[in-house]
Scaffold this motif. Structure first.
Motif, PDB file in Angstrom:
ATOM      1  N   GLY A  13      36.006 -43.785  -2.210  1.00 20.77           N
ATOM      2  CA  GLY A  13      36.598 -43.798  -3.538  1.00 20.77           C
ATOM      3  C   GLY A  13      35.717 -43.015  -4.496  1.00 20.77           C
ATOM      4  N   VAL A  42      32.006 -46.144  -2.383  1.00 21.56           N
ATOM      5  CA  VAL A  42      32.465 -45.668  -3.689  1.00 21.56           C
ATOM      6  C   VAL A  42      31.375 -44.755  -4.226  1.00 21.56           C
ATOM      7  CG1 VAL A  42      32.994 -46.281  -6.085  1.00 21.56           C
ATOM      8  CG2 VAL A  42      33.881 -47.696  -4.213  1.00 21.56           C
ATOM      9  N   CYS A 108      40.030 -41.125  -2.338  1.00 20.25           N
ATOM     10  CA  CYS A 108      40.967 -41.516  -3.384  1.00 20.25           C
ATOM     11  C   CYS A 108      40.219 -41.423  -4.712  1.00 20.25           C
ATOM     12  CB  CYS A 108      41.532 -42.922  -3.164  1.00 20.25           C
ATOM     13  SG  CYS A 108      40.346 -44.254  -3.441  1.00 20.25           S
ATOM     14  N   ILE A 110      39.508 -43.236  -8.324  1.00 17.61           N
ATOM     15  CA  ILE A 110      39.524 -44.567  -8.933  1.00 17.61           C
ATOM     16  C   ILE A 110      39.374 -44.408 -10.438  1.00 17.61           C
ATOM     17  CG2 ILE A 110      38.318 -46.781  -9.102  1.00 17.61           C
ATOM     18  CD1 ILE A 110      37.146 -46.169  -6.292  1.00 17.61           C
TER      19      ILE A 110
END
Length: 198
Positions: A13, A42, A108, A110
């Motif tokens: 992320g 992340v 992705c 965020i």
């Protein structure tokens, strides 16, 4: 400054922001996305400066990196100022640079829901939506943003039902999900004002 290490096939992320300063609300957004989407990591992308924000109160990049690392403080969270290496503050360019360098990873984007209302003002915002799936995490005052934000309306058919959030990383963009979570009222603006009064 460099991209963090990740093994091929990892689900990562990307959480970008000024983090001026970072706070518990940012950490909650990152944690929520990591848990609900089943992310391996992340990456907190500390921007040199948000093009849509006044830089008058912007703390030096090195200080924001250090504070962000202290806030993230998790074995699967990494902090980088890779945008400074790329020489850009625009998310679309950052994504293109990262995807080019690490095509072996699944990414992705965020973001907190407080950014969704103005997302259509980001440079090449439609390219961002088409580049990677997006996880939008609820923030105070932004719970209704999926109903009215131009991005949410333009890409309404790409919305993933929240109970299916764990499938987001297997979907091809455009795909986005809105994640509800207990709200944390911390804000960078409030923290800067408090510091100025101290």
């Amino acid at each position: 400054m460099n991209l963090p290490h990740a093994e091929p096939g990892n689900r990562v992320g990307l959480f970008g922001g000024s983090f001026n300063p970072p706070h518990s609300g940012h950490r909650l957004v990152a944690e929520t996305a990591m848990r609900r989407l089943g992310l391996d990591q992340v990456w907190w992308l500390v921007t040199p400066g948000n093009p849509l924000k006044d830089h008058a109160e912007l703390a030096p990049l090195a200080r924001r990196i250090a504070l962000t690392a202290a806030t993230a403080n998790h074995p699967r969270m990494r902090v980088t100022a890779f945008e400074a290496v790329l020489g850009t503050s625009y998310t679309a360019s950052t994504l293109a640079g990262i995807l080019q360098r690490r095509p072996d990873l699944s990414f992705c984007w965020i973001m907190g829901a407080d950014n969704l209302a103005g997302f259509h003002r980001w440079q090449n915002w439609r390219d961002i939506v088409r580049a990677v799936p997006i996880a939008i995490v609820d923030r105070p005052g932004a719970s209704l943003s999926p109903l009215f934000a131009p991005m949410a309306q333009a890409f309404g058919m790409a919305r993933v039902p929240e109970p299916e959030a764990a499938t987001l990383m297997q979907r091809r963009a455009p795909a986005w999900v809105f994640l509800h979570t207990p709200l944390d009222a911390a804000s960078s603006t409030a923290l800067r004002r408090k510091a100025a009064r101290a």
